[in-house]
Design a protein around this motif. Structure first.
Motif, PDB file in Angstrom:
ATOM      1  N   ILE A  30     -74.441 -28.311  40.115  1.00 34.79           N
ATOM      2  CA  ILE A  30     -73.253 -28.223  40.958  1.00 34.79           C
ATOM      3  C   ILE A  30     -72.030 -27.987  40.076  1.00 34.79           C
ATOM      4  CG2 ILE A  30     -71.819 -29.491  42.615  1.00 34.79           C
ATOM      5  CD1 ILE A  30     -74.470 -30.975  43.357  1.00 34.79           C
ATOM      6  N   GLY A  31     -71.429 -26.806  40.239  1.00 38.00           N
ATOM      7  CA  GLY A  31     -70.351 -26.369  39.347  1.00 38.00           C
ATOM      8  C   GLY A  31     -69.239 -27.382  39.193  1.00 38.00           C
ATOM      9  N   LEU A  32     -68.736 -27.881  40.310  1.00 38.80           N
ATOM     10  CA  LEU A  32     -67.618 -28.819  40.257  1.00 38.80           C
ATOM     11  C   LEU A  32     -68.011 -30.109  39.535  1.00 38.80           C
ATOM     12  CD1 LEU A  32     -64.775 -29.818  41.159  1.00 38.80           C
ATOM     13  CD2 LEU A  32     -65.834 -30.583  43.288  1.00 38.80           C
ATOM     14  N   LEU A  33     -69.198 -30.624  39.889  1.00 36.10           N
ATOM     15  CA  LEU A  33     -69.679 -31.858  39.268  1.00 36.10           C
ATOM     16  C   LEU A  33     -69.843 -31.664  37.766  1.00 36.10           C
ATOM     17  CD1 LEU A  33     -70.716 -34.740  39.560  1.00 36.10           C
ATOM     18  CD2 LEU A  33     -72.934 -33.848  40.241  1.00 36.10           C
ATOM     19  N   TRP A 104     -58.280 -35.083  39.009  1.00 35.40           N
ATOM     20  CA  TRP A 104     -58.742 -34.568  40.289  1.00 35.40           C
ATOM     21  C   TRP A 104     -58.143 -35.462  41.376  1.00 35.40           C
ATOM     22  CZ3 TRP A 104     -61.765 -33.924  35.903  1.00 35.40           C
ATOM     23  CH2 TRP A 104     -62.146 -32.615  35.627  1.00 35.40           C
ATOM     24  N   ASN A 105     -58.956 -36.315  41.983  1.00 33.49           N
ATOM     25  CA  ASN A 105     -58.395 -37.232  42.987  1.00 33.49           C
ATOM     26  C   ASN A 105     -59.337 -38.421  43.183  1.00 33.49           C
ATOM     27  OD1 ASN A 105     -60.493 -36.362  44.786  1.00 33.49           O
ATOM     28  ND2 ASN A 105     -59.293 -34.523  45.195  1.00 33.49           N
ATOM     29  N   LYS A 107     -61.181 -39.293  45.697  1.00 31.47           N
ATOM     30  CA  LYS A 107     -62.448 -38.946  46.333  1.00 31.47           C
ATOM     31  C   LYS A 107     -63.470 -38.530  45.275  1.00 31.47           C
ATOM     32  CE  LYS A 107     -64.305 -36.697  50.299  1.00 31.47           C
ATOM     33  NZ  LYS A 107     -63.950 -36.769  51.690  1.00 31.47           N
ATOM     34  N   ILE A 108     -63.064 -37.584  44.430  1.00 29.09           N
ATOM     35  CA  ILE A 108     -63.972 -37.093  43.391  1.00 29.09           C
ATOM     36  C   ILE A 108     -64.342 -38.222  42.425  1.00 29.09           C
ATOM     37  CG2 ILE A 108     -64.052 -35.542  41.367  1.00 29.09           C
ATOM     38  CD1 ILE A 108     -62.875 -33.369  43.137  1.00 29.09           C
ATOM     39  N   VAL A 110     -64.517 -41.560  43.059  1.00 31.04           N
ATOM     40  CA  VAL A 110     -65.463 -42.508  43.670  1.00 31.04           C
ATOM     41  C   VAL A 110     -66.857 -41.876  43.739  1.00 31.04           C
ATOM     42  CG1 VAL A 110     -66.080 -43.786  45.757  1.00 31.04           C
ATOM     43  CG2 VAL A 110     -63.729 -43.807  44.966  1.00 31.04           C
ATOM     44  N   LEU A 111     -66.920 -40.605  44.139  1.00 29.03           N
ATOM     45  CA  LEU A 111     -68.216 -39.921  44.230  1.00 29.03           C
ATOM     46  C   LEU A 111     -68.871 -39.776  42.861  1.00 29.03           C
ATOM     47  CD1 LEU A 111     -67.278 -37.154  46.817  1.00 29.03           C
ATOM     48  CD2 LEU A 111     -68.793 -39.110  47.196  1.00 29.03           C
ATOM     49  N   ASP A 114     -70.392 -43.074  41.972  1.00 30.41           N
ATOM     50  CA  ASP A 114     -71.639 -43.295  42.703  1.00 30.41           C
ATOM     51  C   ASP A 114     -72.780 -42.452  42.120  1.00 30.41           C
ATOM     52  OD1 ASP A 114     -70.256 -45.027  44.317  1.00 30.41           O
ATOM     53  OD2 ASP A 114     -70.142 -43.699  46.046  1.00 30.41           O
ATOM     54  N   PHE A 115     -72.454 -41.218  41.758  1.00 29.74           N
ATOM     55  CA  PHE A 115     -73.451 -40.325  41.162  1.00 29.74           C
ATOM     56  C   PHE A 115     -73.966 -40.901  39.845  1.00 29.74           C
ATOM     57  CE2 PHE A 115     -74.192 -36.925  38.020  1.00 29.74           C
ATOM     58  CZ  PHE A 115     -75.263 -36.271  38.596  1.00 29.74           C
TER      59      PHE A 115
ATOM     60  N   VAL B  88     -61.873 -43.425  50.029  1.00 29.45           N
ATOM     61  CA  VAL B  88     -61.547 -42.062  49.606  1.00 29.45           C
ATOM     62  C   VAL B  88     -60.844 -41.274  50.709  1.00 29.45           C
ATOM     63  CG1 VAL B  88     -63.373 -41.978  47.867  1.00 29.45           C
ATOM     64  CG2 VAL B  88     -63.820 -41.068  50.124  1.00 29.45           C
ATOM     65  N   LYS B 141     -78.254 -40.396  45.053  1.00 29.02           N
ATOM     66  CA  LYS B 141     -77.813 -39.328  44.148  1.00 29.02           C
ATOM     67  C   LYS B 141     -77.483 -38.067  44.959  1.00 29.02           C
ATOM     68  CE  LYS B 141     -80.341 -36.542  41.868  1.00 29.02           C
ATOM     69  NZ  LYS B 141     -80.828 -35.418  41.071  1.00 29.02           N
ATOM     70  N   SER B 144     -74.073 -38.343  46.904  1.00 26.10           N
ATOM     71  CA  SER B 144     -72.839 -38.091  46.147  1.00 26.10           C
ATOM     72  C   SER B 144     -72.768 -36.622  45.729  1.00 26.10           C
ATOM     73  CB  SER B 144     -72.728 -39.036  44.943  1.00 26.10           C
ATOM     74  OG  SER B 144     -73.877 -38.995  44.139  1.00 26.10           O
ATOM     75  N   LEU B 148     -69.825 -33.835  46.788  1.00 21.81           N
ATOM     76  CA  LEU B 148     -69.125 -33.059  45.758  1.00 21.81           C
ATOM     77  C   LEU B 148     -69.308 -31.556  45.989  1.00 21.81           C
ATOM     78  CD1 LEU B 148     -69.941 -35.400  42.769  1.00 21.81           C
ATOM     79  CD2 LEU B 148     -67.637 -34.728  43.443  1.00 21.81           C
ATOM     80  N   LEU B 149     -70.517 -31.178  46.409  1.00 21.63           N
ATOM     81  CA  LEU B 149     -70.784 -29.762  46.701  1.00 21.63           C
ATOM     82  C   LEU B 149     -69.915 -29.297  47.863  1.00 21.63           C
ATOM     83  CD1 LEU B 149     -72.552 -27.367  45.864  1.00 21.63           C
ATOM     84  CD2 LEU B 149     -74.280 -28.140  47.497  1.00 21.63           C
ATOM     85  N   ILE B 151     -66.937 -30.449  48.649  1.00 24.18           N
ATOM     86  CA  ILE B 151     -65.568 -30.269  48.149  1.00 24.18           C
ATOM     87  C   ILE B 151     -65.458 -28.913  47.434  1.00 24.18           C
ATOM     88  CG2 ILE B 151     -63.844 -31.138  46.514  1.00 24.18           C
ATOM     89  CD1 ILE B 151     -64.971 -33.980  47.072  1.00 24.18           C
ATOM     90  N   GLN B 152     -66.455 -28.641  46.558  1.00 24.00           N
ATOM     91  CA  GLN B 152     -66.452 -27.371  45.828  1.00 24.00           C
ATOM     92  C   GLN B 152     -66.469 -26.184  46.795  1.00 24.00           C
ATOM     93  OE1 GLN B 152     -69.655 -27.033  42.941  1.00 24.00           O
ATOM     94  NE2 GLN B 152     -69.709 -24.821  43.207  1.00 24.00           N
ATOM     95  N   ARG B 155     -63.287 -25.571  48.584  1.00 21.30           N
ATOM     96  CA  ARG B 155     -62.270 -24.984  47.703  1.00 21.30           C
ATOM     97  C   ARG B 155     -62.479 -23.490  47.545  1.00 21.30           C
ATOM     98  NH1 ARG B 155     -61.344 -28.924  42.509  1.00 21.30           N
ATOM     99  NH2 ARG B 155     -60.395 -30.622  43.682  1.00 21.30           N
TER     100      ARG B 155
END
Lengths: 324, 324
Positions: A30-33, A104-105, A107-108, A110-111, A114-115, B88, B141, B144, B148-149, B151-152, B155
């Motif tokens: 996942i690019g963002l992660l 970031w923020n 939300k990101i 906290v996630l 958790d990840f 969040v 897993k 979370s 995140l995916l 959110i990405q 965007r």
């Protein structure tokens, strides 16, 4: 050579290999992660917990694959709690760069936390490390309980030292104790050694947190990375203040607690700091920390003499001598 | 009698016993934590996940102690994610009362979430439920990662339907699928039944999220508990919009996506909603949800006919027919 470099010397290769392993388990599609994780690992932590795990393993045997799995689990859980902490404290910085919530923020952040937590669990499960999991879940539960107990205690302006020790055991010493236990578990089933290392970890963990709490009174903002007097502003009553309060009359103690209760102004914080210093709260708290360290070192004497033991003894001293 | 009451009938005693068990595991000595936990359980959730676990167990055998442990684990993890979600999303309400972050603060809410998560793990560990833990850590897993995916994706204004299915599988269907799997696992080791129930859970989970996403276009704020058009305001591109975009020219689609990108005004949200309704985005999304439900029901036909199967069939229909 810096003290910490000397301490890490016997396991420096293991710590290097650990860095590689730690990064590899965090790879994701996942690019963002992936972007957030890369940013997160761009600043290496002190890795005190993996260090303790490797040294504990070498104290009673030899670091092996299981030790790496344990170290990775612990560092993932520890990193997860740091990321969550920055959200709840609205901290803008971590390790000299912007915190995840700031860059970031919330939300990101906290996630991501958790990840990281889930990843830590999965690594244990995929490797059938049931016992590591048991030790660590207990620590995670204690950590959240300890933080909640601290909030409750600061609301009640409780100044009992036993309550303080209960809190710092839960929120800090339990995970450090778990590190020593896991290092031991990764090489041997010996119950006695495990119990001893668990106790050793608890004692140095308590001393570690006392030293941290002392910094809130004597540290320099530029070195410890947070402003001096922060605990007082947050109405956290820690050991230096508890000991100073014990030295004065009930009336004077009450007056100081009232300042902590109502404090809003910069002058209030300074008054409390001065009170603690004048009544030797710092010296008494440091003496207690050194007491714990000495007990911890005596436990180590019961183990065979090797380079890991040498490093653990130095690490114990370093905990109460460090300036940040 | 309400539909959901009929569905729960075959396991109503189990669900009652579950409530007791759930409350008992959450007992704690820490006053503040106890207060927060009592508040948390004062409003019972829908308990859809325990319901699924009990019905899945009864489908292939009989609910037993292990089923209760699985249900408690899942509900603890699910509750933990709700408490974190409210932080969040800065949500002020949950189940008609103030959210934990609103009634107390973010710090207490994040810590409570971590405590619930750790409790869920400990229950599995104390009962040697290694396999439940594996199934659930994978789900945590994925959850979370899915968020995140999403959110990405929002965007990037990605409008690919496969990406959408990937997201809703991760963030919603994976845990529902895990419930069916755990219910099955609690009574039998049969691999085939386990795989079938896992697939059943995945399909109804996907349909569940599609139905939820439809509510964002057609629901009434007073019924669904959040304002209509919320997803659009948050730039979340869900199935109704994806299908509507597929029905128009590239040029028109681009214009609509641009409105979502820049939307600030109430009128923008209304324009997107109208566009989706005019181009039958709702009908097409509902048809896909029903498709998933039909596939899910066909899987159930391969199981023996009993009251649990009857309820699961009704529950499947209920998921796409419900109005909130």
């Amino acid at each position: 050579m810096k003290v910490l470099d000397q301490i890490t010397l016997p396991v420096s290769k293991e710590l290097e290999k650990f860095e590689e392993y730690f990064r590899s388990v965090l790879k994701t599609d996942i690019g963002l992660l992936d972007t957030v994780v890369r940013y997160l690992v761009s600043r290496k932590g002190k890795r005190i917990r993996p260090l303790l795990i490797f040294l504990s393993a070498n104290l009673v045997g030899e670091v092996n694959e299981r030790t790496f799995i344990g170290a990775t689990m612990v560092e993932l859980l520890h990193t997860a709690t740091l990321v969550h902490d920055d959200v709840v404290d609205e901290a803008q910085e971590r390790r000299g760069i912007l915190s995840i919530n700031a860059k970031w923020n919330n939300k990101i952040a906290v996630l991501l936390g958790d990840f990281l937590l889930a990843k830590g669990l999965l690594i244990a499960i995929e490797n059938n490390e049931f016992e590591f999991l048991h030790v660590l879940s207990e620590a995670v539960k204690l950590m959240s309980e300890g933080e909640l107990l601290q909030i409750q205690t600061s609301r009640e302006f409780e100044t009992d030292e036993n309550r303080y020790f209960e809190i710092i055991y839960s929120k800090t010493a339990s995970l450090i104790s778990a590190c020593c236990e896991i290092g031991c578990l990764s090489v041997t089933d010996d119950k006695e050694m495990r119990a001893k290392l668990k106790e050793f970890g608890k004692l140095i963990g308590l001393a570690f947190q006392i030293r941290d709490d002392i910094f809130d009174y004597i540290g320099k903002t530029s070195i410890i990375g947070k402003p001096v007097g922060n605990d007082i502003r947050e109405k956290k009553i820690t050991l230096p203040l508890i000991y100073a309060l014990q030295k004065v009359s009930d009336k004077e103690a009450k007056a100081i607690v009232n300042i902590v209760k109502s404090n809003k102004k910069r002058k209030d914080v300074k008054e409390v700091i001065d009170f603690v210093i004048e009544n030797d709260g710092i010296g008494s708290a440091q003496a207690t920390a050194i007491d714990f360290i000495n007990k911890a070192k005596r436990i180590l004497q019961e183990f065979p003499n090797n380079s890991a033991r040498e490093s653990l003894l130095r690490l114990a001293d370093y905990i109460v001598e460090r300036e940040k």
